[in-house]
Motif scaffolding. Sequence first.
Motif, mmCIF file in Angstrom:
data_model
loop_
_atom_site.group_PDB
_atom_site.id
_atom_site.type_symbol
_atom_site.label_atom_id
_atom_site.label_comp_id
_atom_site.label_asym_id
_atom_site.label_seq_id
_atom_site.Cartn_x
_atom_site.Cartn_y
_atom_site.Cartn_z
ATOM 1 N N ALA A 1 39.284 -16.109 20.100
ATOM 2 C CA ALA A 1 38.617 -17.409 20.025
ATOM 3 C C ALA A 1 37.153 -17.238 20.397
ATOM 4 C CB ALA A 1 39.290 -18.392 20.961
ATOM 5 N N LEU A 2 36.275 -17.922 19.696
ATOM 6 C CA LEU A 2 34.846 -17.839 19.931
ATOM 7 C C LEU A 2 34.294 -19.200 20.307
ATOM 8 C CD1 LEU A 2 33.762 -15.676 16.876
ATOM 9 C CD2 LEU A 2 34.127 -14.898 19.215
ATOM 10 N N ASN A 3 33.374 -19.217 21.245
ATOM 11 C CA ASN A 3 32.629 -20.440 21.505
ATOM 12 C C ASN A 3 31.810 -20.772 20.265
ATOM 13 O OD1 ASN A 3 30.492 -22.249 22.326
ATOM 14 N ND2 ASN A 3 31.048 -21.783 24.440
ATOM 15 N N VAL A 4 31.846 -22.019 19.834
ATOM 16 C CA VAL A 4 31.173 -22.392 18.595
ATOM 17 C C VAL A 4 29.702 -22.029 18.620
ATOM 18 C CG1 VAL A 4 30.601 -24.743 19.318
ATOM 19 C CG2 VAL A 4 30.944 -24.247 16.902
ATOM 20 N N GLU A 5 29.080 -21.994 19.800
ATOM 21 C CA GLU A 5 27.662 -21.663 19.880
ATOM 22 C C GLU A 5 27.396 -20.220 19.489
ATOM 23 O OE1 GLU A 5 26.440 -22.588 23.807
ATOM 24 O OE2 GLU A 5 26.538 -24.760 23.535
ATOM 25 N N ASN A 6 28.428 -19.397 19.558
ATOM 26 C CA ASN A 6 28.240 -17.982 19.267
ATOM 27 C C ASN A 6 28.185 -17.681 17.778
ATOM 28 O OD1 ASN A 6 28.239 -17.353 21.964
ATOM 29 N ND2 ASN A 6 30.420 -16.838 22.049
ATOM 30 N N PHE A 7 28.693 -18.592 16.944
ATOM 31 C CA PHE A 7 28.738 -18.232 15.532
ATOM 32 C C PHE A 7 28.301 -19.347 14.595
ATOM 33 C CE2 PHE A 7 32.977 -19.806 16.552
ATOM 34 C CZ PHE A 7 33.271 -20.651 15.504
ATOM 35 N N VAL A 8 27.671 -20.387 15.139
ATOM 36 C CA VAL A 8 27.132 -21.448 14.298
ATOM 37 C C VAL A 8 25.632 -21.534 14.506
ATOM 38 C CG1 VAL A 8 27.092 -23.922 13.827
ATOM 39 C CG2 VAL A 8 29.269 -22.778 14.273
ATOM 40 N N SER A 9 24.879 -21.545 13.441
ATOM 41 C CA SER A 9 23.431 -21.670 13.520
ATOM 42 C C SER A 9 22.989 -22.835 12.646
ATOM 43 C CB SER A 9 22.746 -20.382 13.055
ATOM 44 O OG SER A 9 23.056 -20.133 11.700
ATOM 45 N N ILE A 10 21.822 -23.357 12.958
ATOM 46 C CA ILE A 10 21.252 -24.432 12.163
ATOM 47 C C ILE A 10 20.183 -23.841 11.261
ATOM 48 C CG2 ILE A 10 19.968 -26.591 12.208
ATOM 49 C CD1 ILE A 10 21.248 -27.202 14.872
ATOM 50 N N GLU A 11 20.362 -24.025 9.963
ATOM 51 C CA GLU A 11 19.443 -23.433 8.994
ATOM 52 C C GLU A 11 19.118 -24.474 7.935
ATOM 53 O OE1 GLU A 11 19.764 -20.087 5.505
ATOM 54 O OE2 GLU A 11 20.770 -19.718 7.402
ATOM 55 N N LYS A 12 17.829 -24.784 7.828
ATOM 56 C CA LYS A 12 17.370 -25.759 6.837
ATOM 57 C C LYS A 12 18.142 -27.069 6.950
ATOM 58 C CE LYS A 12 15.797 -22.281 3.513
ATOM 59 N NZ LYS A 12 15.901 -21.770 2.129
ATOM 60 N N GLY A 13 18.391 -27.487 8.197
ATOM 61 C CA GLY A 13 19.006 -28.775 8.413
ATOM 62 C C GLY A 13 20.515 -28.793 8.319
ATOM 63 N N GLY A 14 21.167 -27.643 8.094
ATOM 64 C CA GLY A 14 22.619 -27.604 7.969
ATOM 65 C C GLY A 14 23.246 -26.628 8.935
ATOM 66 N N LEU A 15 24.561 -26.729 9.104
ATOM 67 C CA LEU A 15 25.297 -25.820 9.971
ATOM 68 C C LEU A 15 25.815 -24.642 9.151
ATOM 69 C CD1 LEU A 15 27.382 -28.364 12.083
ATOM 70 C CD2 LEU A 15 25.315 -27.127 12.774
ATOM 71 N N HIS A 16 25.646 -23.435 9.687
ATOM 72 C CA HIS A 16 26.090 -22.236 8.991
ATOM 73 C C HIS A 16 26.765 -21.299 9.979
ATOM 74 C CE1 HIS A 16 23.888 -22.970 5.173
ATOM 75 N NE2 HIS A 16 23.094 -23.660 5.972
ATOM 76 N N ASP B 1 38.688 -24.930 20.815
ATOM 77 C CA ASP B 1 37.653 -25.425 21.714
ATOM 78 C C ASP B 1 37.281 -24.327 22.700
ATOM 79 O OD1 ASP B 1 39.577 -25.340 23.723
ATOM 80 O OD2 ASP B 1 39.930 -27.507 23.714
ATOM 81 N N LYS B 2 36.377 -24.646 23.631
ATOM 82 C CA LYS B 2 35.885 -23.619 24.554
ATOM 83 C C LYS B 2 36.966 -23.110 25.503
ATOM 84 C CE LYS B 2 34.092 -26.999 27.891
ATOM 85 N NZ LYS B 2 32.875 -27.456 28.607
ATOM 86 N N ASN B 3 38.079 -23.848 25.624
ATOM 87 C CA ASN B 3 39.200 -23.409 26.476
ATOM 88 C C ASN B 3 40.286 -22.720 25.655
ATOM 89 O OD1 ASN B 3 38.080 -24.545 28.906
ATOM 90 N ND2 ASN B 3 38.710 -26.566 28.143
ATOM 91 N N GLN B 4 39.964 -22.379 24.439
ATOM 92 C CA GLN B 4 40.853 -21.667 23.532
ATOM 93 C C GLN B 4 42.065 -22.487 23.113
ATOM 94 O OE1 GLN B 4 41.723 -17.634 24.717
ATOM 95 N NE2 GLN B 4 39.644 -17.244 25.432
#
Length: 317
Positions: A1-16, A32-35
């Motif tokens: 399980a990954l914290n969403v912050e570790n693999f989601v980036s904001i690029e040109k106004g969208g989530l990637h 979620d963060k508690n797996q």
Amino acid sequence: ALNVENFVSIEKGGLHTNFKIKNEGESLYLFDKNQNLIDSVRVVELAENVSYGRFEDGQNSWFYFPEPTPGTTNLNPMEELRNDTIIFSRDGGFYNQSISLGISSNEGIAIIKYTTDGSEPNSQSSNYAGGITIDKTTVIRAAAFFSGVISGPVYTQTYFINTQHKLPVLSISTHPDNFWDYNTGILVEGPNAQSGSPKYGANYWEDWEKIVNVEFYDENGNIHVNQGAGIKVSGAWSRMHDQKSMALFARSKYGKGSFKHQFFHDRSYDAFEALLLRNGGNDWPLALIRDGLASEIAKDFNMERLAFQPAVIYLSG
């Protein structure tokens, strides 16, 4: 399980995300963060420019969407996609005389369009209206169209007429411009080539990858590979020779993520992400096989070496 912050980036106004989902389908899980498992879906196999999601937004039912709408609400859901299958009356391969080829669709009501120059069929391509006479080596690429829009994958077959080879054969097909257009072809000098050797600036020095279809026939004429791939010119100064070295790349965005076949007689590997089609390097105008010969001689020396298999290459027929 990954914290969403570790693999989601904001690029040109969208989530990637920083990962991709295979277009042939795989499972996707959201924790979620508690797996704790929040949601999951088995992503299905998708065609190009088709998305898969919930409708209405946030509800439990999943649908296909023929017009992806990133960043906005999902529209025009379809429970299933038309995925017309093309059926050739004869398999690709080697024939000692001219043949008549029939093409049909599993749906029966689709318009079939086809090409003979290596390019993928589009709405402007020839309509299939009856048997096609093939009296010379030809690549046939065909697809079903419904209401003017392609409704299934492109199917490719090469028919070798009155020719035989004692070596394996690779048939590589693509739009002729990808190879030979003055501005965009990867096998020509193009507008920016310098006058002196090795003609830096030529098209074949650019890091351009073109989409192709690859068929591989063994020395007995049996086909083992027929799939989309990427292709680039490879090598150093040998790029100046009339025959170029080229690298083939199996990528999921073209269909499959590997070439599955045991291409080399002395290697057990049966899946490759890339294959190098060598022109012989500095040996190109001479024997063409010196590097391969050296590799074969060294096979019992317990050292790293390149695998080697002579082959015949066809470009768009």
